[in-house]
Scaffold this motif. Structure first.
Motif, PDB file in Angstrom:
ATOM      1  N   ASN A 190      -4.870   5.410  33.297  1.00 22.40           N
ATOM      2  CA  ASN A 190      -3.428   5.122  33.306  1.00 22.40           C
ATOM      3  C   ASN A 190      -2.847   5.128  31.902  1.00 22.40           C
ATOM      4  O   ASN A 190      -1.766   5.668  31.660  1.00 22.40           O
ATOM      5  CB  ASN A 190      -3.161   3.741  33.918  1.00 22.40           C
ATOM      6  CG  ASN A 190      -3.022   3.835  35.410  1.00 22.40           C
ATOM      7  OD1 ASN A 190      -2.511   4.823  35.932  1.00 22.40           O
ATOM      8  ND2 ASN A 190      -3.482   2.813  36.098  1.00 22.40           N
ATOM      9  N   LEU A 191      -3.563   4.483  31.005  1.00 19.45           N
ATOM     10  CA  LEU A 191      -3.090   4.376  29.629  1.00 19.45           C
ATOM     11  C   LEU A 191      -3.066   5.753  28.971  1.00 19.45           C
ATOM     12  O   LEU A 191      -2.154   6.074  28.191  1.00 19.45           O
ATOM     13  CB  LEU A 191      -4.017   3.427  28.865  1.00 19.45           C
ATOM     14  CG  LEU A 191      -3.557   2.906  27.514  1.00 19.45           C
ATOM     15  CD1 LEU A 191      -2.121   2.406  27.538  1.00 19.45           C
ATOM     16  CD2 LEU A 191      -4.481   1.783  27.050  1.00 19.45           C
ATOM     17  N   TYR A 192      -4.039   6.565  29.314  1.00 16.72           N
ATOM     18  CA  TYR A 192      -4.096   7.925  28.780  1.00 16.72           C
ATOM     19  C   TYR A 192      -2.887   8.740  29.243  1.00 16.72           C
ATOM     20  O   TYR A 192      -2.245   9.447  28.469  1.00 16.72           O
ATOM     21  CB  TYR A 192      -5.401   8.587  29.214  1.00 16.72           C
ATOM     22  CG  TYR A 192      -5.542  10.016  28.771  1.00 16.72           C
ATOM     23  CD1 TYR A 192      -5.648  10.335  27.433  1.00 16.72           C
ATOM     24  CD2 TYR A 192      -5.565  11.043  29.706  1.00 16.72           C
ATOM     25  CE1 TYR A 192      -5.771  11.650  27.025  1.00 16.72           C
ATOM     26  CE2 TYR A 192      -5.687  12.363  29.313  1.00 16.72           C
ATOM     27  CZ  TYR A 192      -5.786  12.654  27.969  1.00 16.72           C
ATOM     28  OH  TYR A 192      -5.895  13.964  27.573  1.00 16.72           O
ATOM     29  N   GLN A 193      -2.570   8.596  30.532  1.00 16.90           N
ATOM     30  CA  GLN A 193      -1.431   9.350  31.066  1.00 16.90           C
ATOM     31  C   GLN A 193      -0.119   8.864  30.458  1.00 16.90           C
ATOM     32  O   GLN A 193       0.774   9.664  30.156  1.00 16.90           O
ATOM     33  CB  GLN A 193      -1.380   9.211  32.583  1.00 16.90           C
ATOM     34  CG  GLN A 193      -2.684   9.624  33.219  1.00 16.90           C
ATOM     35  CD  GLN A 193      -2.467  10.576  34.358  1.00 16.90           C
ATOM     36  OE1 GLN A 193      -2.270  11.765  34.139  1.00 16.90           O
ATOM     37  NE2 GLN A 193      -2.462  10.066  35.556  1.00 16.90           N
ATOM     38  N   ALA A 194      -0.018   7.550  30.285  1.00 13.92           N
ATOM     39  CA  ALA A 194       1.184   6.997  29.647  1.00 13.92           C
ATOM     40  C   ALA A 194       1.311   7.518  28.223  1.00 13.92           C
ATOM     41  O   ALA A 194       2.415   7.818  27.746  1.00 13.92           O
ATOM     42  CB  ALA A 194       1.129   5.473  29.660  1.00 13.92           C
ATOM     43  N   SER A 195       0.169   7.661  27.533  1.00 10.90           N
ATOM     44  CA  SER A 195       0.185   8.190  26.168  1.00 10.90           C
ATOM     45  C   SER A 195       0.710   9.623  26.148  1.00 10.90           C
ATOM     46  O   SER A 195       1.510  10.001  25.293  1.00 10.90           O
ATOM     47  CB  SER A 195      -1.220   8.180  25.560  1.00 10.90           C
ATOM     48  OG  SER A 195      -1.750   6.885  25.554  1.00 10.90           O
ATOM     49  N   LEU A 196       0.265  10.408  27.126  1.00 11.19           N
ATOM     50  CA  LEU A 196       0.723  11.793  27.212  1.00 11.19           C
ATOM     51  C   LEU A 196       2.225  11.866  27.453  1.00 11.19           C
ATOM     52  O   LEU A 196       2.928  12.680  26.863  1.00 11.19           O
ATOM     53  CB  LEU A 196      -0.004  12.514  28.347  1.00 11.19           C
ATOM     54  CG  LEU A 196      -1.408  13.012  28.031  1.00 11.19           C
ATOM     55  CD1 LEU A 196      -2.103  13.482  29.297  1.00 11.19           C
ATOM     56  CD2 LEU A 196      -1.356  14.156  27.021  1.00 11.19           C
ATOM     57  N   ILE A 197       2.707  10.999  28.341  1.00 11.17           N
ATOM     58  CA  ILE A 197       4.141  11.004  28.640  1.00 11.17           C
ATOM     59  C   ILE A 197       4.944  10.612  27.401  1.00 11.17           C
ATOM     60  O   ILE A 197       5.938  11.245  27.055  1.00 11.17           O
ATOM     61  CB  ILE A 197       4.451  10.069  29.831  1.00 11.17           C
ATOM     62  CG1 ILE A 197       3.856  10.680  31.115  1.00 11.17           C
ATOM     63  CG2 ILE A 197       5.946   9.835  29.990  1.00 11.17           C
ATOM     64  CD1 ILE A 197       3.928   9.789  32.324  1.00 11.17           C
TER      65      ILE A 197
END
Lengths: 207, 207
Positions: free
Chosen positions: A58-65
């Protein structure tokens, strides 16, 4: 503490974790990063990290966004700046500003390059929201430069090619400079030239 | 066991470890790989791995050299094949064969892309032998296609740019196809087209 102060603090803590996550992911890659490394960098308890952001994925995806939002903002700014220029000037200014942006924000390049690696290995699938934000960023470059609002798949592929080339040249800066033994300034000029030519080539194909 | 058989077995064990190392490094990246993972993949004791190859860093560099040798061989083969062709045919055939090669050997692309990441983080420096083998591979593409034996730094930068683009398009295959929703065949055609155009652009600049 007043309620609004508490809310503000929450946002700050949450936001700070995300910023540190971007740093750590871009340095160590998805597989080389643990939530513990991020919580240590953000100076919060690991349970706080999980409370605000769930798991590493989740944190990785938030970072990408987050990183893609920054790129989007940069595109908007450039779009405004070059709106009334000739196409040659557009490419000139846009590439110069994009090179400066990516050199100043190398963690963005690292993080997005990593997607290729993660997507190859992970059982998790990249979220639709992330995909959309990447797709949007790519297509808006065509919009800004060539006033194409709905680029074809072939054009989108070109956009991917140029963008990933950009990311590689940023991420590989130290390495390529070492191998070619050139200065920072020379390297920047090379990036500018190679990317400008690429956009100019696409322009000619479009006509 | 006869002495020559023993020697042969040694080479096989050593070689097998290296082949597995290439697989594991390309899948998990340098940071995500441990020598234990490699020794397990190669079905040898971890002490055997260290006896033959030293530490992880040594094995990583040996993997890079092996992968670059394969690319070098592929270049030689293409060079022979297109020797007496026109420049347009040269680009056509070379790009087609290179695309096939990289699609068939995706671990090469992953491994070489990783160098950028490793070089950014590691305290170890990439060995001169590795650098030389990468540099040689890049410059020989100019030799094969344009009969340039000593390309300028700017040309070498172009070679880096195209080559890393190639690697990204290979490594990102699953991801880019997903985002663009295109088939294997379409994707291959896109790679061929985008790389061909790039080489054709360089040709025009050279004249």
């Amino acid at each position: 503490m007043l309620p609004e102060d508490k809310e503000k603090k929450t946002i700050n803590v949450k936001d700070n974790i995300l910023e540190k996550a971007i740093e750590v992911f871009s340095k160590h890659g998805y597989e080389g990063t643990s939530t513990r490394m991020i919580s240590e960098a953000a100076k919060v308890n690991i349970s706080a990290l999980h409370y605000y952001w769930g798991d590493k994925w989740n944190l990785y995806q938030a970072s990408l966004i987050r990183v893609n939002k920054r790129i989007h903002k940069m595109h908007l700014k450039i779009g405004e700046k070059i709106r009334f220029c000739s196409i040659e000037e557009k490419i000139d200014i846009a590439v110069k500003d994009m090179t400066d942006f990516f050199l100043d924000n190398p963690e963005g390049s690292s993080l997005i390059l990593e997607v290729l690696h993660v997507n190859q290995n992970s059982k998790n699938e990249i979220d639709d929201e992330v995909k959309k934000s990447i797709y949007k960023n790519l297509s808006e470059v065509f919009n800004i430069l060539y006033s194409e609002t709905e680029p074809s798949k072939e054009r989108m592929f070109e956009a991917f090619a140029i963008t990933y080339l950009f990311y590689n040249l940023i991420k590989g800066k130290a390495y390529f400079q070492q191998v070619l033994s050139i200065t920072d300034e020379e390297y920047k000029n090379y990036i500018n030239n190679v990317i400008k030519k690429r956009f100019a080539c696409i322009l000619n194909e479009g006509n």
